[in-house]
Design a protein around this motif. Structure first.
Motif, PDB file in Angstrom:
ATOM      1  N   THR A  15       0.834  -1.185   0.018  1.00 21.18           N
ATOM      2  CA  THR A  15      -0.068   0.029  -0.103  1.00 21.18           C
ATOM      3  C   THR A  15       0.845   1.229   0.008  1.00 21.18           C
ATOM      4  O   THR A  15       2.164   1.074   0.050  1.00 21.18           O
ATOM      5  CB  THR A  15      -0.958  -0.109   1.291  1.00 21.18           C
ATOM      6  OG1 THR A  15      -1.712   1.043   1.224  1.00 21.18           O
ATOM      7  CG2 THR A  15      -0.029   0.009   2.593  1.00 21.18           C
ATOM      8  N   ASP A  16       0.355   2.245  -0.034  1.00 22.28           N
ATOM      9  CA  ASP A  16       1.102   3.561   0.086  1.00 22.28           C
ATOM     10  C   ASP A  16       0.986   4.106   1.617  1.00 22.28           C
ATOM     11  O   ASP A  16       0.486   3.614   2.365  1.00 22.28           O
ATOM     12  CB  ASP A  16       0.218   4.691  -1.046  1.00 22.28           C
ATOM     13  CG  ASP A  16       0.527   4.193  -2.367  1.00 22.28           C
ATOM     14  OD1 ASP A  16       1.390   3.585  -2.648  1.00 22.28           O
ATOM     15  OD2 ASP A  16      -0.561   4.686  -3.060  1.00 22.28           O
ATOM     16  N   TYR A  17       1.679   5.364   1.550  1.00 27.36           N
ATOM     17  CA  TYR A  17       1.835   5.883   3.053  1.00 27.36           C
ATOM     18  C   TYR A  17       2.507   5.074   3.907  1.00 27.36           C
ATOM     19  O   TYR A  17       2.286   5.296   5.343  1.00 27.36           O
ATOM     20  CB  TYR A  17       0.420   6.374   3.338  1.00 27.36           C
ATOM     21  CG  TYR A  17      -0.072   7.480   2.412  1.00 27.36           C
ATOM     22  CD1 TYR A  17       0.361   8.799   2.142  1.00 27.36           C
ATOM     23  CD2 TYR A  17      -1.351   6.879   1.565  1.00 27.36           C
ATOM     24  CE1 TYR A  17      -0.177   9.536   1.219  1.00 27.36           C
ATOM     25  CE2 TYR A  17      -1.704   7.629   0.684  1.00 27.36           C
ATOM     26  CZ  TYR A  17      -1.239   9.003   0.321  1.00 27.36           C
ATOM     27  OH  TYR A  17      -1.609   9.920  -0.514  1.00 27.36           O
ATOM     28  N   LEU A  18       3.385   4.167   3.869  1.00 30.00           N
ATOM     29  CA  LEU A  18       3.960   3.383   4.788  1.00 30.00           C
ATOM     30  C   LEU A  18       4.849   4.203   5.886  1.00 30.00           C
ATOM     31  O   LEU A  18       6.013   4.928   4.949  1.00 30.00           O
ATOM     32  CB  LEU A  18       4.684   2.362   4.348  1.00 30.00           C
ATOM     33  CG  LEU A  18       3.691   1.287   3.418  1.00 30.00           C
ATOM     34  CD1 LEU A  18       4.537   0.246   2.662  1.00 30.00           C
ATOM     35  CD2 LEU A  18       2.596   0.508   4.352  1.00 30.00           C
ATOM     36  N   SER A  19       4.936   4.042   7.060  1.00 32.35           N
ATOM     37  CA  SER A  19       5.628   4.916   8.148  1.00 32.35           C
ATOM     38  C   SER A  19       7.193   4.336   8.046  1.00 32.35           C
ATOM     39  O   SER A  19       8.076   4.862   8.600  1.00 32.35           O
ATOM     40  CB  SER A  19       5.322   4.960   9.390  1.00 32.35           C
ATOM     41  OG  SER A  19       5.281   3.759   9.850  1.00 32.35           O
ATOM     42  N   TYR A  20       7.338   3.087   7.444  1.00 31.07           N
ATOM     43  CA  TYR A  20       8.694   2.413   7.484  1.00 31.07           C
ATOM     44  C   TYR A  20       9.326   2.290   6.095  1.00 31.07           C
ATOM     45  O   TYR A  20      10.396   1.221   6.086  1.00 31.07           O
ATOM     46  CB  TYR A  20       8.641   1.255   8.040  1.00 31.07           C
ATOM     47  CG  TYR A  20       7.382   0.192   7.373  1.00 31.07           C
ATOM     48  CD1 TYR A  20       7.806  -0.507   6.397  1.00 31.07           C
ATOM     49  CD2 TYR A  20       6.125   0.095   8.126  1.00 31.07           C
ATOM     50  CE1 TYR A  20       6.700  -1.349   5.952  1.00 31.07           C
ATOM     51  CE2 TYR A  20       5.372  -0.570   7.360  1.00 31.07           C
ATOM     52  CZ  TYR A  20       5.429  -1.393   6.328  1.00 31.07           C
ATOM     53  OH  TYR A  20       4.488  -2.178   6.063  1.00 31.07           O
ATOM     54  N   ILE A  86       8.888  13.735   7.781  1.00 29.75           N
ATOM     55  CA  ILE A  86       9.513  14.748   8.665  1.00 29.75           C
ATOM     56  C   ILE A  86       8.799  15.691   9.360  1.00 29.75           C
ATOM     57  O   ILE A  86       8.910  16.288  10.430  1.00 29.75           O
ATOM     58  CB  ILE A  86      10.490  15.607   7.402  1.00 29.75           C
ATOM     59  CG1 ILE A  86      11.476  16.554   8.205  1.00 29.75           C
ATOM     60  CG2 ILE A  86       9.574  16.479   6.784  1.00 29.75           C
ATOM     61  CD1 ILE A  86      12.854  15.897   8.263  1.00 29.75           C
ATOM     62  N   HIS A  87       7.429  15.716   8.911  1.00 28.56           N
ATOM     63  CA  HIS A  87       6.298  16.368   9.661  1.00 28.56           C
ATOM     64  C   HIS A  87       5.759  15.693  11.039  1.00 28.56           C
ATOM     65  O   HIS A  87       5.083  16.151  11.719  1.00 28.56           O
ATOM     66  CB  HIS A  87       5.222  16.720   8.931  1.00 28.56           C
ATOM     67  CG  HIS A  87       5.493  17.276   7.417  1.00 28.56           C
ATOM     68  ND1 HIS A  87       6.054  18.690   7.654  1.00 28.56           N
ATOM     69  CD2 HIS A  87       5.451  16.849   6.306  1.00 28.56           C
ATOM     70  CE1 HIS A  87       6.321  19.109   6.415  1.00 28.56           C
ATOM     71  NE2 HIS A  87       6.117  17.952   5.651  1.00 28.56           N
ATOM     72  N   LYS A 144      -9.661  16.426  10.039  1.00 30.09           N
ATOM     73  CA  LYS A 144      -9.996  17.617   9.366  1.00 30.09           C
ATOM     74  C   LYS A 144      -9.735  18.608  10.439  1.00 30.09           C
ATOM     75  O   LYS A 144      -8.907  19.794  10.245  1.00 30.09           O
ATOM     76  CB  LYS A 144     -11.164  17.686   8.792  1.00 30.09           C
ATOM     77  CG  LYS A 144     -11.483  18.941   7.806  1.00 30.09           C
ATOM     78  CD  LYS A 144     -12.567  18.845   7.191  1.00 30.09           C
ATOM     79  CE  LYS A 144     -13.095  20.108   6.612  1.00 30.09           C
ATOM     80  NZ  LYS A 144     -14.431  19.946   6.078  1.00 30.09           N
ATOM     81  N   LYS A 145     -10.423  18.808  11.514  1.00 24.98           N
ATOM     82  CA  LYS A 145      -9.964  19.776  12.635  1.00 24.98           C
ATOM     83  C   LYS A 145      -8.705  19.855  13.115  1.00 24.98           C
ATOM     84  O   LYS A 145      -8.210  21.092  13.167  1.00 24.98           O
ATOM     85  CB  LYS A 145     -11.128  19.339  13.738  1.00 24.98           C
ATOM     86  CG  LYS A 145     -11.005  20.472  14.766  1.00 24.98           C
ATOM     87  CD  LYS A 145     -11.824  19.994  15.992  1.00 24.98           C
ATOM     88  CE  LYS A 145     -11.925  21.124  17.109  1.00 24.98           C
ATOM     89  NZ  LYS A 145     -12.808  20.644  18.276  1.00 24.98           N
ATOM     90  N   ARG A 146      -8.174  18.972  13.034  1.00 26.63           N
ATOM     91  CA  ARG A 146      -6.622  19.013  13.523  1.00 26.63           C
ATOM     92  C   ARG A 146      -5.490  19.295  12.400  1.00 26.63           C
ATOM     93  O   ARG A 146      -4.375  19.712  12.606  1.00 26.63           O
ATOM     94  CB  ARG A 146      -6.233  17.432  14.024  1.00 26.63           C
ATOM     95  CG  ARG A 146      -6.577  17.335  15.423  1.00 26.63           C
ATOM     96  CD  ARG A 146      -6.554  15.802  15.827  1.00 26.63           C
ATOM     97  NE  ARG A 146      -4.991  15.442  15.767  1.00 26.63           N
ATOM     98  CZ  ARG A 146      -4.613  14.151  15.888  1.00 26.63           C
ATOM     99  NH1 ARG A 146      -5.450  13.118  16.109  1.00 26.63           N
ATOM    100  NH2 ARG A 146      -3.434  14.054  16.005  1.00 26.63           N
ATOM    101  N   GLY A 147      -6.238  19.471  11.290  1.00 28.37           N
ATOM    102  CA  GLY A 147      -5.505  19.891  10.097  1.00 28.37           C
ATOM    103  C   GLY A 147      -4.640  18.982   9.418  1.00 28.37           C
ATOM    104  O   GLY A 147      -3.410  19.193   8.829  1.00 28.37           O
ATOM    105  N   ILE A 148      -4.842  17.410   9.561  1.00 34.30           N
ATOM    106  CA  ILE A 148      -3.755  16.416   9.339  1.00 34.30           C
ATOM    107  C   ILE A 148      -4.522  15.464   8.402  1.00 34.30           C
ATOM    108  O   ILE A 148      -4.115  14.376   8.349  1.00 34.30           O
ATOM    109  CB  ILE A 148      -3.409  16.009  10.589  1.00 34.30           C
ATOM    110  CG1 ILE A 148      -4.373  15.230  11.350  1.00 34.30           C
ATOM    111  CG2 ILE A 148      -2.393  16.698  11.297  1.00 34.30           C
ATOM    112  CD1 ILE A 148      -3.776  14.472  12.640  1.00 34.30           C
ATOM    113  N   LEU A 149      -5.608  16.185   7.816  1.00 39.14           N
ATOM    114  CA  LEU A 149      -6.539  15.283   6.582  1.00 39.14           C
ATOM    115  C   LEU A 149      -5.775  15.564   5.140  1.00 39.14           C
ATOM    116  O   LEU A 149      -6.216  16.751   4.753  1.00 39.14           O
ATOM    117  CB  LEU A 149      -7.848  15.238   6.855  1.00 39.14           C
ATOM    118  CG  LEU A 149      -8.444  14.313   5.961  1.00 39.14           C
ATOM    119  CD1 LEU A 149      -8.385  12.729   6.226  1.00 39.14           C
ATOM    120  CD2 LEU A 149      -9.922  14.504   6.303  1.00 39.14           C
TER     121      LEU A 149
END
Length: 167
Positions: A15-20, A86-87, A144-149
């Motif tokens: 899949t995509d968006y893997l943290s490793y 990095i974020h 969305k509220k946390r601005g991380i979507l």
């Protein structure tokens, strides 16, 4: 693709968006990649990048060589998980909800909710559409509220019920 680390841990790349996982561009190729990208070409991506993985269990790095074979590098001391964004916790993640009235496999749940997240469980399963739908919209509003979507999509039997962002 999946492969087993020398320590026995399984490392999947399905899949995509893997943290490793990460993509590596050699410093010698960086300017070629930049020039090709500025010309609107995307050909540089597969030709100039190599995959890089870090085992969650032992910290070993797995890097593709020029022949696309994985080579292992063992850290001298315990290695932190440093291939994630990095974020950090502010990385914009995706949200996906999927429901099927008919089970694909009898033992699997009919609903799935997943979000790429760094510090908590990143998925849930459901056997009730209403619970999945409610959980999707709750998670949607929270991220969305946390601005991380980054983007979101909810589907039911293959039809899009809700989408937001790039989805």
């Amino acid at each position: 693709m999946k492969f087993a680390c020398a320590c026995g841990n399984l490392i999947p790349d399905q899949t995509d968006y893997l943290s490793y996982a990460a993509h590596l561009i050699a410093d010698q190729d960086l300017y070629d990649a930049t020039a090709m990208s500025e010309r609107g070409s995307s050909d540089w991506w597969p030709s100039l990048t190599r995959k890089l993985y870090q085992c969650d269990s032992c910290g070993r790095l797995w890097i593709e060589d020029r022949g696309r074979e994985l080579r292992a590098f063992v850290p001298e001391e315990p290695a932190p998980h440093f291939l994630s964004s990095i974020h950090g916790d502010q990385w914009k993640r995706i949200l996906r909800g999927e429901w099927r009235d008919e089970r694909v496999i009898a033992t699997l749940p009919r609903g799935f909710l997943g979000w790429a997240h760094l510090s908590e469980e990143d998925h849930a399963t459901f056997d009730d559409w209403g619970l999945l739908e409610r959980a999707y919209y709750d998670r949607f509003e929270e991220l969305k509220k946390r601005g991380i979507l980054r983007d979101a999509m909810l589907t039911k039997n293959g039809e899009t019920v809700h989408s937001w962002g790039r989805a």
